[in-house]
Design an enzyme around this catalytic site. Structure first.
Site, PDB file in Angstrom:
ATOM      1  N   GLN A 137       9.382 -39.734 -20.573  1.00  0.00           N
ATOM      2  CA  GLN A 137       8.595 -40.709 -19.794  1.00  0.00           C
ATOM      3  C   GLN A 137       7.283 -40.128 -19.283  1.00  0.00           C
ATOM      4  O   GLN A 137       6.837 -40.457 -18.182  1.00  0.00           O
ATOM      5  CB  GLN A 137       9.419 -41.279 -18.637  1.00  0.00           C
ATOM      6  CG  GLN A 137      10.528 -42.193 -19.148  1.00  0.00           C
ATOM      7  CD  GLN A 137      11.167 -43.053 -18.085  1.00  0.00           C
ATOM      8  OE1 GLN A 137      11.263 -42.658 -16.932  1.00  0.00           O
ATOM      9  NE2 GLN A 137      11.618 -44.231 -18.485  1.00  0.00           N
ATOM     10  N   LYS A 186       6.424 -35.512  -9.725  1.00  0.00           N
ATOM     11  CA  LYS A 186       7.725 -35.639  -9.045  1.00  0.00           C
ATOM     12  C   LYS A 186       7.997 -34.454  -8.116  1.00  0.00           C
ATOM     13  O   LYS A 186       8.504 -34.628  -7.003  1.00  0.00           O
ATOM     14  CB  LYS A 186       8.840 -35.772 -10.085  1.00  0.00           C
ATOM     15  CG  LYS A 186      10.200 -36.036  -9.473  1.00  0.00           C
ATOM     16  CD  LYS A 186      11.246 -36.388 -10.506  1.00  0.00           C
ATOM     17  CE  LYS A 186      12.556 -36.781  -9.812  1.00  0.00           C
ATOM     18  NZ  LYS A 186      13.587 -37.195 -10.756  1.00  0.00           N
TER      19      LYS A 186
END
Ligand SMILES: Cc1ncc(C[n+]2csc(CCOP(=O)(O)OP(=O)(O)O)c2C)c(N)n1
Length: 616
Positions: A137, A186
């Site tokens: 992703q 992240k």
């Protein structure tokens, strides 16, 4: 103060450096993100979680200030943020995960960029060490959105989060508004950091000029009082600067006629006698013709879009040009300006009022009497109108006009893209700013339902209608589920002509009525299977809407029109969809065919206005 007068100005949002004690707290990057959103005053975020953005969703759950609305597709989140921003004047916010979540935001970001709408898109990115490795992703969303954002950020250091969020909101809302993307790795969301607020923005090169140059203002005022045939050519910049009141003062002070572009509808009342309507491909004959024959294009926050100018080298051939815009890059881009003015439309107009008054005091006053004689003649001879539908059938224009009349000018109307959009712009009477939301620059089908949802989230007490096409509706109707579940009772009028109507209109006019792939309700059949019969409803919009918790209504006969609109107006606990079955051959008129001169305007098929004079 009315609801809409209370709309904040461009650039008004809680300042990042508001006075007060400095907060310094240790927390995760994700918590810092949510605290920063609270601190800039974001109250609504539209989005969908996923792996990379997941850390941010955890503290979001505890926020009492930021409401998250879980959409069904990220495109819906982006358009909802845009609708929210257009309706409220505040920055809209959408959120998505990395990769496909982020790329699903590309269309609404491009849309917001074209229409100068302030939104902040927050995306999760793969962990900083994995960036560039084709990780799961991973998409380079900063690279992808570089040409369609006002600015974008890739954040890998959690300490930067408060400053970046403060800057993103500031950039989105100030100067020429637009979308800003903040992509956060992240691991930056997960790491411990120190949240500090207020923060100092570090934008040394970003200082939009808002105050216009006094000499340019004087020059512009001189041209205006000396012109014989001026037109105030008003674009979305005037609306975004919340300068409707100043525009009205200048218009009434000078007596000059006004045209408002598709993006400016509502900033000057449609009912005002000095309003000539909308210019452009489907503009009114008086507006288009006034621009062609004017001797002074007095341009305020408009950008000489090709849909307005038609064939550029034949546009407004005898006009001098005053061009005021907050974005210096717009000035002279398509048409050289005799008097360029860089500044915020509200400040420009305020200064112009004073400068024009000074000209008057010095005995210089424009005489536009002759001009008005001709303009009034065009208004009388070529009003907007439409042919009645075949006996017993609904006319799409009548449906839209009636909705406007029964629902009134206080409601917000969002349109899709196509014939219904143009008819909505023509036949709903708009009287107030921020009541007309549409995708003007990009022409994004599927805009209406999510934009209406965003507007309703921002203005819960205002009725919000989406005027949609049956093609557009099939692109984003899933957000009705979001509306039902989040108590956002919008109304949707599907103008169902069974086809991709605007494309079909071009096929009628320019492709010998060969309707290649524009019929929506039947297919070619396959493997010996007959196509569905004419009149088959696939999908059935009433059933589809009810499946999503909305009330589904259908109207096929002119005699039921008022009742069904009133019925929808009375339902306020759920979304309502009305499937209006209209006749499929209605066309949008007037029209200037793409690439031709505005002089070629037709007010009906094959019918050109006859001005019967030397300016003809
Ligand atoms: C995303 C997107 N795809 C394709 C188009 C090209 N296009 C412009 S108008 C139109 C037809 C729209 O059909 P519908 O929603 O039924 O509205 P109508 O014109 O019939 O009112 C199409 C396909 C577009 N503007 N946007």
């Amino acid at each position: 103060m009315t609801e809409h007068a209370a709309t904040p100005r461009r650039g008004d949002h809680p300042a990042a450096h508001a006075p007060g004690p400095q907060t310094t707290e240790t927390m995760t990057g994700a918590q810092s993100l949510i605290r920063s959103l609270e601190a800039v005053g974001a109250d609504t975020v539209f989005g969908i979680p996923g792996g990379a953005i997941l850390p941010a969703y955890d503290p979001l759950m505890d926020s009492t200030k930021v409401r998250h609305i879980l959409v069904r597709h990220e495109q819906g989140a982006g358009h909802a943020a845009t609708g929210y921003a257009q309706a409220t004047g505040r920055v809209g916010v959408c959120m998505a995960t990395s990769g496909p979540g982020a790329t699903n935001l590309v269309t609404p970001i491009a849309d917001a960029y074209m229409d100068s709408v302030p939104i902040v898109a927050i995306t999760g990115q793969v962990a900083s060490k994995a960036i560039g490795t084709d990780a799961f992703q991973e998409a380079d969303i900063c690279g992808i959105t570089m040409p369609i954002t006002k600015h974008n950020y890739l954040v890998t250091d959690p300490a930067e989060i408060p400053r970046v969020i403060a800057e993103a909101f500031h950039i989105a809302a100030t100067g020429r508004p637009g979308p800003v993307l903040v992509d956060i790795a992240k691991d930056a969301l997960q790491a411990q950091t120190v949240f500090r607020w207020p923060v100092e923005a570090a934008l040394p090169g970003y200082r939009p000029v808002t105050k216009p140059h006094a000499k340019q203002i004087r020059e512009a005022a001189k041209l205006l009082v000396n012109a014989k045939r001026p037109v105030l050519y008003v674009g979305g910049g005037v609306l975004k600067a919340n300068a409707g009141a100043e525009l009205r003062i200048l218009a009434e002070l000078t007596g000059a006629p006004v045209v408002t572009t598709l993006m400016a509808i509502g900033v000057f009342p449609d009912s005002h006698p000095q309003h000539l309507g909308m210019p452009g491909m489907h503009g009114s004959v008086p507006a288009v013709t006034a621009l062609q024959k004017t001797d002074l294009l007095f341009t305020l926050g408009a950008r000489f879009d090709d849909r307005v100018t038609g064939k550029l080298d034949s546009f407004a051939p005898s006009a001098k040009v005053v061009h005021a815009d907050i974005d210096p890059a717009e000035i002279g881009k398509n048409r050289p300006a005799d008097v360029p003015i860089v500044g915020d439309a509200r400040e420009v107009l305020a200064d112009l009022i004073v400068a024009v008054q000074a000209e008057f005091d010095a005995g210089h006053r424009g005489d536009y009497t002759e001009w008005w004689t001709r303009l009034n003649e065009w208004k009388k001879t070529y009003p907007l109108g439409y042919e009645p539908a075949p006996e017993g059938q609904l006319s799409p224009q009548q449906v839209i006009e009636r909705i406007g009349q029964l629902v009134g000018p206080d409601a917000i109307y969002a349109a899709g893209v196509g014939q219904h959009q143009m008819w909505a712009s023509q036949f709903i009477q708009f009287e107030k700013p921020a009541t007309w939301l549409n995708s003007g620059g990009a022409g994004t089908m599927g805009y209406a339902v999510p934009a209406a949802m965003g507007a309703k989230a921002g203005k819960p007490d205002v009725p919000v209608w989406a005027i949609d096409g049956d093609g557009c509706f099939q692109m984003t109707n899933q957000e009705l589920t979001t509306c039902t579940l989040n108590n956002l009772p919008i109304k949707v009028a599907v103008i169902n002509n069974g086809s991709l109507g605007m494309v079909r209109q071009w096929q009628t006019l320019f492709y010998n009525q060969r309707y290649s792939n524009t019929v929506l309700h039947s297919g070619p059949g396959h493997d010996g299977v007959e196509p569905p019969a004419q009149g088959t409803r696939i999908p059935d919009f009433v059933l589809l809407s009810e499946a999503m918790g909305a009330v589904g209504l259908r109207c096929e006969r002119p005699e039921d029109l008022d009742d069904v609109i009133k019925q929808a107006m009375e339902i306020n606990d759920r979304p309502v969809v009305i499937d209006f079955i209209v006749h499929q051959d209605a066309m949008v008129w007037p029209m200037v065919a793409a690439g031709t001169s505005n002089d070629e305007i037709q007010f009906a098929r094959g019918a050109r206005p006859d001005f019967g004079d030397d300016l003809d």
